[in-house]
Each structure stands twice: as structure tokens, then as C-alpha cells.
Motif scaffolding. Sequence first.
Motif, PDB file in Angstrom:
ATOM      1  N   ARG A  12       0.842  -1.214   0.000  1.00  0.00           N
ATOM      2  CA  ARG A  12       0.000   0.000   0.000  1.00  0.00           C
ATOM      3  C   ARG A  12       0.871   1.256   0.000  1.00  0.00           C
ATOM      4  O   ARG A  12       0.589   2.224  -0.706  1.00  0.00           O
ATOM      5  CB  ARG A  12      -0.917   0.005   1.225  1.00  0.00           C
ATOM      6  CG  ARG A  12      -2.046  -1.020   1.170  1.00  0.00           C
ATOM      7  CD  ARG A  12      -2.953  -0.847   2.372  1.00  0.00           C
ATOM      8  NE  ARG A  12      -3.999  -1.834   2.422  1.00  0.00           N
ATOM      9  CZ  ARG A  12      -5.152  -1.738   1.785  1.00  0.00           C
ATOM     10  NH1 ARG A  12      -5.384  -0.691   1.024  1.00  0.00           N
ATOM     11  NH2 ARG A  12      -6.067  -2.681   1.897  1.00  0.00           N
ATOM     12  N   LEU A  15       2.371   1.787  -3.460  1.00  0.00           N
ATOM     13  CA  LEU A  15       1.385   2.271  -4.431  1.00  0.00           C
ATOM     14  C   LEU A  15       1.011   3.722  -4.156  1.00  0.00           C
ATOM     15  O   LEU A  15       0.808   4.508  -5.086  1.00  0.00           O
ATOM     16  CB  LEU A  15       0.144   1.365  -4.389  1.00  0.00           C
ATOM     17  CG  LEU A  15       0.380  -0.057  -4.903  1.00  0.00           C
ATOM     18  CD1 LEU A  15      -0.822  -0.939  -4.583  1.00  0.00           C
ATOM     19  CD2 LEU A  15       0.648  -0.056  -6.404  1.00  0.00           C
ATOM     20  N   SER A  16       0.934   4.089  -2.876  1.00  0.00           N
ATOM     21  CA  SER A  16       0.609   5.471  -2.541  1.00  0.00           C
ATOM     22  C   SER A  16       1.708   6.416  -3.012  1.00  0.00           C
ATOM     23  O   SER A  16       1.445   7.478  -3.594  1.00  0.00           O
ATOM     24  CB  SER A  16       0.426   5.615  -1.027  1.00  0.00           C
ATOM     25  OG  SER A  16      -0.651   4.827  -0.582  1.00  0.00           O
ATOM     26  N   PHE A  19       1.580   6.767  -6.751  1.00  0.00           N
ATOM     27  CA  PHE A  19       0.503   7.659  -7.156  1.00  0.00           C
ATOM     28  C   PHE A  19       0.913   9.118  -7.007  1.00  0.00           C
ATOM     29  O   PHE A  19       0.695   9.938  -7.888  1.00  0.00           O
ATOM     30  CB  PHE A  19      -0.751   7.370  -6.318  1.00  0.00           C
ATOM     31  CG  PHE A  19      -1.832   8.412  -6.505  1.00  0.00           C
ATOM     32  CD1 PHE A  19      -2.445   8.584  -7.719  1.00  0.00           C
ATOM     33  CD2 PHE A  19      -2.212   9.216  -5.434  1.00  0.00           C
ATOM     34  CE1 PHE A  19      -3.435   9.547  -7.887  1.00  0.00           C
ATOM     35  CE2 PHE A  19      -3.185  10.169  -5.595  1.00  0.00           C
ATOM     36  CZ  PHE A  19      -3.811  10.338  -6.828  1.00  0.00           C
ATOM     37  N   SER A  23       1.198  11.714 -10.138  1.00  0.00           N
ATOM     38  CA  SER A  23      -0.108  12.380 -10.109  1.00  0.00           C
ATOM     39  C   SER A  23      -0.246  13.439 -11.181  1.00  0.00           C
ATOM     40  O   SER A  23      -1.361  13.764 -11.591  1.00  0.00           O
ATOM     41  CB  SER A  23      -0.337  13.001  -8.722  1.00  0.00           C
ATOM     42  OG  SER A  23       0.689  13.941  -8.436  1.00  0.00           O
ATOM     43  N   SER A  47     -10.236   6.181 -11.532  1.00  0.00           N
ATOM     44  CA  SER A  47      -9.440   6.325 -10.309  1.00  0.00           C
ATOM     45  C   SER A  47      -7.952   6.201 -10.647  1.00  0.00           C
ATOM     46  O   SER A  47      -7.494   5.128 -11.052  1.00  0.00           O
ATOM     47  CB  SER A  47      -9.818   5.244  -9.286  1.00  0.00           C
ATOM     48  OG  SER A  47      -8.887   5.201  -8.230  1.00  0.00           O
ATOM     49  N   SER A  49      -5.410   6.003  -8.673  1.00  0.00           N
ATOM     50  CA  SER A  49      -4.727   5.012  -7.841  1.00  0.00           C
ATOM     51  C   SER A  49      -5.033   3.586  -8.310  1.00  0.00           C
ATOM     52  O   SER A  49      -4.144   2.727  -8.344  1.00  0.00           O
ATOM     53  CB  SER A  49      -5.127   5.176  -6.376  1.00  0.00           C
ATOM     54  OG  SER A  49      -6.519   4.999  -6.192  1.00  0.00           O
ATOM     55  N   ILE A  52      -3.053   2.828 -11.464  1.00  0.00           N
ATOM     56  CA  ILE A  52      -1.671   2.471 -11.156  1.00  0.00           C
ATOM     57  C   ILE A  52      -1.585   1.004 -10.714  1.00  0.00           C
ATOM     58  O   ILE A  52      -0.708   0.254 -11.143  1.00  0.00           O
ATOM     59  CB  ILE A  52      -1.107   3.383 -10.057  1.00  0.00           C
ATOM     60  CG1 ILE A  52      -0.919   4.807 -10.588  1.00  0.00           C
ATOM     61  CG2 ILE A  52       0.221   2.850  -9.524  1.00  0.00           C
ATOM     62  CD1 ILE A  52      -0.537   5.808  -9.520  1.00  0.00           C
ATOM     63  N   GLU A  92      -9.698  -1.996  -4.538  1.00  0.00           N
ATOM     64  CA  GLU A  92      -8.335  -1.709  -4.075  1.00  0.00           C
ATOM     65  C   GLU A  92      -7.786  -2.865  -3.260  1.00  0.00           C
ATOM     66  O   GLU A  92      -6.641  -3.295  -3.456  1.00  0.00           O
ATOM     67  CB  GLU A  92      -8.323  -0.426  -3.250  1.00  0.00           C
ATOM     68  CG  GLU A  92      -6.935  -0.014  -2.797  1.00  0.00           C
ATOM     69  CD  GLU A  92      -6.946   1.244  -1.959  1.00  0.00           C
ATOM     70  OE1 GLU A  92      -7.270   1.145  -0.757  1.00  0.00           O
ATOM     71  OE2 GLU A  92      -6.667   2.322  -2.510  1.00  0.00           O
TER      72      GLU A  92
END
Length: 379
Positions: A12, A15-16, A19, A23, A47, A49, A52, A92
Motif C-alpha cells: 500500500r 502504491l501510494s 501515485f 499524479s 481512479s 490510484s 496504477i 483496491e
Amino acid sequence: MADLMRNIYSTRVFLSLTFLFFSSVALSASFDCGKASTGVEKKICNSPSLSIMDEKLSELFKPLKSRRTFQVIESDWLESERNSCESVECIEDAYVQQIQFMSPVTIAPRPSQKDIKLMPGDKTYTQFERSWKVVDLAWLPNEKGAVERFIISAETISSMLHVIVFEGHFDPAMIAYRGNLYEYVDRNDRPVLHTIAKDIGFDGALNLGSNDEGKRFAGILDGSFYYRQQLSKNQLRGMAYKFGSRLPPVESSLLFQQWSNTDENAVSGLTFGWGGDYGKLQAYYSHTKGYETIAPVDRPEVGWNIYSPIWSKTRPTFYFKNGTNTIWRANVSDKTLTKVVAASDDGMIYNPTPVDINGREAVVYLNGYTLKMAISLDE
């Protein structure tokens, strides 16, 4: 489970950060968003996110898509998990878990026997819950007169799983098994089973099919499968089949011989004591005195009826059948005991054989005349 949660958290975070980094760049999913037709596909395209995540999963899947096992797993995931979601959060979560599963795993070095400590006192192994994904690989022809089925060898060669299976019957006149040899190759671009040899006398081990088959006369060496073909009661010849070639086997002057599966890669010794109808399972080590109890007489199941212990080549772990319808694993390093899988459709399980798939722990086995594989989801 704690390791799984840490891995999911790391995924997580990755991936964050990805993003945030991208962005300002126009993003799209791995599929054509102009042709998105389902609610899930539209949510992914709308989306950044999720887009990605979809791209990330697509990249991980590319080197695996030629392998039938991962094609089946990916198709099943799309249908039963991702496409059943109704919310972005659900999608997700589905992607996080699938990205985690598709990511290659580095196998830790296998400890030697002297590196493994005897468990103190009268403690027993912890029963550890793991999740396993079961995949049907192939169905044997189940020809008339075939009453015996064995996995002879299973190995990952150049990232591709190869399995050799025998199906036939015992011929008392020849004092040998007679039947067919098949090769399963975990690849999408071919029929799943290839007949190596048909209606032959097959000499694979001193006691083929027994709990400990003794010395083996059939196995894998340098990308080929070697076996002994019995021509008559007193005549045998060596044969070799090149993996994946689909060419007829050729006569070979090289005769294969190896220790039994039970002993070949053993890290410790095992004892199966008797207590009433069933006994406890213990391990011992040559470098230290005493025994440790892997499982007592009556836990975690009602009694133990142990068959076919076989050690992993890469892990301090052995696998065995309890009775005829469950497979278990015991790790002598972290002292855990886990049920891998139970037979389906009231069938019987044969020859649990450990392999590594994309670095993940896996077990190939026969459930009746179905060739199956259970892959660990937790690494």
C-alpha cells in the motif's frame, strides 16, 4: 499472518508513493478505457490510484502469463474477486492482495541440520493457519484398467513446472507396473498432458507406491527424465525423455538411481510412535540428544495415520499425508504444523510433492485422477 499484513502494508505504501509521483502524468489502466463496459472497469479508469494498481499487476503478470497455473489464477481472481466488487475500496483490496501474490518471492537459504535447535521441554509445534490456493492442473485419461496412479517426479526447470505421472496397474506376471507415462508442462501453448510412453512395464522404485518407496530408479537429471523400462520378468533397459520435447524417449546407457523421497533431502530424522490406534509424530537431530514432538497422539486431528513424508529441497519443511485425504506440512525450523489441503469429492490423495512456484511454496499432488497444485498465499 503478521508477515502477510506487513507485506500488504508495504504494498500500500509503495502504491501510494507511486501515485503521488505520477499524479501530474496522464494515467490509464492496462486495458483500453475507451472500451470499458463494466462498472468495475469504469471505476478503475476513473481512479488514478486503481489505474496504477492495474498497471502494476499487468507488469507482474507479463512474465507469468505463459504459465497455465498463473493464467488460471488470474482468470479466477478477475471473475470471483475483482469483478464481484461494488466499491472502490473493495477493488483496491483485491488488487493489493493480487499484487502481493504475483510478486516474485526470494527463497531464504535453507538452514542445515546443525542450525536447527531442539525444542525444549514437552512443548509441541504450533498449529499455524496458512492460506493455500488450489489449482486443477490436468485430468489423467483414466483409461480402462488403470487403478494405480503415482507422481513420479515434479520439478521447476527454467521457471517452468514439469510433472511426470504414471497411470496403470500392477502386472503380477511381470512383477512390475504396466501402463502409461505422462508429462505435464505448466505452459499455455500446448495440450496440458503429453504421453511419453504407452503400455510399458515401468520400473520406478524398489517399492513404487509404498510409504517409503526405497531407492528410486526414475527421476530428473540435467533436463531429462530417466527411467527403467521392464521388457520381461528379467530384462530391463534404461530410457531417457527430454523434458518438453514431445519426442519419443531414447534408450540410454545411463541408469538413474537415487535415495527415496522420504530421505533424499531430510534435515532431521522422524519417528512415528504408536499410541492406541495412532501415534505421535516426533523429530530428532544427529547433532543433539533427545526428541521433539511435532504433534501429539490426538491433536490437532483425532489421531495420526502418517503416510509419505517427503522433504522440500529448498526449505526445512516436510510434507505428509494423514490418512488418505489430507496433506500436512511441518517446518522444523520455526516449529509450525499446517494443514495444506483436504481431498475434494471424497477422493483420495496421492504423492504430495513439494515444488517452488515463482519462489512460493507449493505442493503438487493427485486427487483421484486429477493432478492438482496447492500454492501458499502467505510468504
